[in-house]
Design a protein around this motif. Structure first.
Motif, PDB file in Angstrom:
ATOM      1  N   ALA A 138      21.712 -10.393  -9.994  1.00  0.00           N
ATOM      2  CA  ALA A 138      21.943 -11.358 -11.079  1.00  0.00           C
ATOM      3  C   ALA A 138      20.645 -12.064 -11.465  1.00  0.00           C
ATOM      4  N   ILE A 139      19.855 -12.461 -10.464  1.00  0.00           N
ATOM      5  CA  ILE A 139      18.586 -13.134 -10.740  1.00  0.00           C
ATOM      6  C   ILE A 139      17.633 -12.207 -11.485  1.00  0.00           C
ATOM      7  N   VAL A 140      17.575 -10.951 -11.067  1.00  0.00           N
ATOM      8  CA  VAL A 140      16.718  -9.974 -11.745  1.00  0.00           C
ATOM      9  C   VAL A 140      17.178  -9.778 -13.187  1.00  0.00           C
ATOM     10  N   ALA A 141      18.498  -9.772 -13.407  1.00  0.00           N
ATOM     11  CA  ALA A 141      19.027  -9.640 -14.776  1.00  0.00           C
ATOM     12  C   ALA A 141      18.598 -10.831 -15.636  1.00  0.00           C
ATOM     13  N   VAL A 142      18.606 -12.034 -15.048  1.00  0.00           N
ATOM     14  CA  VAL A 142      18.165 -13.226 -15.791  1.00  0.00           C
ATOM     15  C   VAL A 142      16.664 -13.146 -16.058  1.00  0.00           C
TER      16      VAL A 142
END
Length: 464
Positions: free
Chosen positions: A61-65
């Protein structure tokens, strides 16, 4: 070739970030549960399938953000400070959301200290990786690898300026294969042909980018150049002939079929940015008033004893949107008739001995914290000037009144670079406009630190 390499690098970058975030979870929980407890409960408390699955989902999720905020792309032009700032903010927001979810759902009673360790370790590791990666890429570009090949269209002032700029910055990794123009200029390198031959030139050269720098009288060739680039699938960047009038971060508005370039839009036009800066001003001025109150009391007594007159010197200055306000300072000079028009100099005979001392160490500026609290000023911004000089400078110094688009500051980008007192107005304006166009919360923090550690003492001589 560079495009394919960039896609591969982006994918590797994303995978490494996800791995680092997951490993940070392992390290944080190991420190919290094993090292601090002195036992070995991490395997039971935090290292199991359920937590691992949650940690992997969080990392993805952090990488997607990160991807949404444009952190996976070319590093050639991107500011490293901005990149690291965005990483810090996203990680802080992510951990805050995670903590709130755990608190509201009561899914598990997880250690808040472990979450804090996770935030510190993940932010530091991802940031360190990006710093190292950028340094490595720049090193290899200087050696001639990972080069982006470009052709310049035009041979005028901006075409030449572009060539000189990329040559002076080999770490950016640009190689100019030549230029296309109606006339040849031997000192600019290899002329590949005329505008009518551009399609053939693009077919025979493996070009990553076309830099269009046509002069005003050559604008009629623009459509032809763009059509050739589109036909060959070549990326195009345009250097407009009004390049010198465009700010660092221009904003383009669209009215029907018309594109409008707003050349005076700044980050502080954004309501959220205004709120952040004002909140920092209020909190910072309140804290500094409390912390410096003993020093201000001593300064007030010293001014009172040094010469007859008021302790606080009040003077009209020009603030945001050219509105005048009363600025406060500890009086450092004897009362005189030229205080609203005369500019102080290094060896000004009007200064008292004590006034010279408080000016030397910027103690006389401390009452301006109350101006900040009132909203007349900001902690950081262009220094406010006397109305008499504003009327004078606006006629002689280009872009002088652009400084009035933001609140004036106690300290600023120009001041921390030594441009204060009797120094070049043109240079000050240049630094002030750069600050306005590139404002960020972290830039203000940087300027405040530079002020605290070296920017408060100026070059004025003490009165003997």
């Amino acid at each position: 070739m560079v495009r394919r390499n960039q896609n591969t690098l982006n994918m590797v970058n994303m995978i490494l970030d996800a791995v680092l975030v997951f490993v940070s979870y392992l390290v944080a929980t190991y420190i919290r549960f094993d090292v601090m407890y002195g036992a070995q409960p991490a395997l039971q408390l935090a290292w199991n399938e359920t937590y691992f699955r949650a940690a992997i989902l969080y990392a993805l999720a952090i990488v997607a953000v990160f991807y949404t905020f444009g952190l996976y792309g070319s590093y050639r032009f991107q500011s490293q400070i901005r990149e690291l700032s965005v990483i810090f903010v996203i990680n802080a927001a992510g951990v805050s959301v995670l903590t709130a979810l755990l608190y509201v759902t009561r899914f598990v009673d997880f250690s808040r200290l472990a979450i804090f360790f996770f935030f510190i370790i993940s932010t530091a590791s991802v940031s360190a990786k990006r710093i190292c990666l950028r340094a490595l890429l720049r090193y290899f570009r200087k050696l001639g690898y990972n080069q982006k090949h470009v052709i310049v269209v035009g041979n005028g002032h901006f075409a030449r300026q572009y060539m000189e700029d990329v040559k002076a910055r080999p770490h950016l990794g640009f190689v100019v294969d030549g230029y296309v123009s109606k006339t040849e200029k031997p000192d600019m390198g290899r002329c590949l042909g005329e505008y009518e031959e551009l399609e053939r030139i693009l077919e025979t050269h493996d070009v990553d980018e076309l830099i269009v720098a046509l002069e005003p009288h050559e604008v009629r060739f623009m459509e032809q150049v763009l059509n050739c680039a589109d036909k060959e699938g070549t990326k195009v960047c345009i250097i407009p002939f009004y390049n010198d009038y465009i700010p660092t971060h221009p904003v383009v508005d669209v009215v029907g079929r018309t594109k409008l370039i707003n050349i005076r839009t700044t980050p502080l036009d954004n309501v959220l940015c205004q709120f952040i800066k004002r909140a920092m001003d209020i909190a910072g001025s309140l804290c500094l008033i409390v912390l410096t109150s003993p020093l201000m009391l001593i300064a007030a007594i010293g001014v009172r004893l040094s010469s007859p007159g008021p302790v606080i010197f009040k003077q009209d200055r020009v603030g945001k949107n050219k509105k005048e306000f009363r600025m406060y300072k500890f009086r450092s000079m004897r009362v005189n008739d030229a205080e609203d028009t005369a500019w102080s100099t290094n060896a000004d005979p009007r200064k008292t001995r004590f006034g010279s001392f408080i000016r030397k160490y910027s103690i006389d500026e401390l009452p301006q914290l109350f101006n900040v609290l009132k909203g007349d000023m900001s902690l950081v911004g262009p220094r406010p000037e006397i109305p008499f000089y504003v009327r004078h400078f606006k006629e002689e110094v280009p872009l002088y009144l652009v400084r009035q688009q933001v609140r004036p500051g106690i300290t600023g980008w120009a001041q921390v670079h030594g441009l204060r007192g009797d120094t070049s107005i043109e240079k000050r304006v240049e630094y002030d406009i750069w600050y306005i166009e590139n404002w960020s919360f972290w830039l203000d923090i940087k300027i405040l630190f530079m002020t605290a550690f070296g920017g408060m003492k100026n070059s004025e001589q003490l009165t003997k």
